[in-house]
Design a protein around this motif. Sequence first.
Motif: not given
Length: 357
Positions: A146-157, A180-187
Motif C-alpha cells: 500500500k503506497n499512495p505514490e503508486f496510486d497517484k502514478e497509476f491514476a496519471l498513467l 511532470e516529475k512522475r513522467l520524466r523518467g519515461f522519456q
Amino acid sequence: MKTAIIGLPMVGKTSLFTILTGVHEATRVGSMEARVGMTKVPDARLDALGKLFEPPKLTRATVEYLDFPAISKEALRDPSYLASLRVVDALAQVLRVFDSDTVPHEKGSVDPIRDFEDVETELILSDLVVVEKRMERLDKERKKIKNPEFDKEFALLERIKGELEADRAIRGLELNDEDEKRLRGFQFLSQKPMLCVLNIGEEDAGRLREVEEEYRKGPLAGRKGTAVTAICGKIEAELAELSAEEAKEYLKSYGLTDSALERLIFATYSLLGLMSFLTAGEDECRAWTIPMNSTAPKAAGAIHSDFEKKFIRAEVVNWKALIDHGGYNGVKEKGLLRLEGKEYIVKDGDVLVIRHG
C-alpha cells in the motif's frame, strides 16, 4: 541541446542534416545508425563583441543534431533506435511540401499533414506500449504494497493511456509540476516538443514566410508544444557551396534574410523556452544557452557550478549598449552597467560579469 531530425523516407531529412552540420560520413549510434553532428549557433551579437574585444577565443553555443532513419513501426521496436531517440530534447520532423518527378513519395502523393499525422501516430503507439507495460507492473506492486505514490502514478498513467488511445500526443496535456516529475523518467516520445520543418520547393522559396504562416495558422494551429518553420532544401544545399558574402546575396535574390540553420535554431530555442546570454572580455567572448526566466545565479551556474553556489552579484549590461559605448569603461561612464543580485531575471542578449566567492 540535442535535436532529432525525423520523418518519412524521401522527405529531405538527411540533406537537411548535412546542410546543418556539414557531416557527410555516418557516425554510428546503435544498430539503426542515427548520424550525429554538431553545429555552432550563429549569433551576430557575439560577432560584434568579438570585433570590439578581439579576444583569442570566440566560443559559440552548440546544438547537436541526430539524423534518424525513417520513422516506422519496425524502427520504433528497435531498442537502440528508441534509446537514442528518447534522450533528445526536441524532435524536428521534416515534412515534404515540394513536388518532384525524380523523387517519388512513398505514399504516391505529397501531403504534409497526412505525413505529420502518420509519424505522430507511430510515436503515440510506441508510448502506449510503455504505458501499458508500466501499468501492468504497477498493478502487481499495488496489490503487494500500500503506497499512495503508486496510486497517484497509476491514476496519471490511466489519464495518459486515455489520451494515447484517442490518438492524441502527450505534449497536448496540461500537467502540474508533480505529474511532470512522475513522467520524466519515461522519456515519452509524443511528449517531446515537435518542430515541423516544411521542406518547400524552389518555386515557393520567395514566399517561404507565407507558407510558414499558412501552416502555422491553418492545419498545424493550436497544437501545444508544436512549432512550424520552413526551409528550401535545394537552395540551402547550394548555399553550403558559397562563401558567406555570396550566400548572403543568393538569399537576398529570393527575398530571404536568414539561412535554414538560423531559422531552425531560432524556432527550436523558442519552442524549448531557451535563450542566450553572453560573456565578453579580452580573453574570450562566449554565448551561453539557458532557459528563459533564469535567475542570475542559474546563469552563473551555466558557466561553472561553483559560480552558482558562491554567487554574490552580477554586473549586467545589454550587448548593444556595450558595443555602442566602446566597452565596459564607456557603459560605466553612462551609468549603463548595473549591479544585480540573486533575484535578477537574465534577459536574452545580456552581457554578464559574475562576482562570486
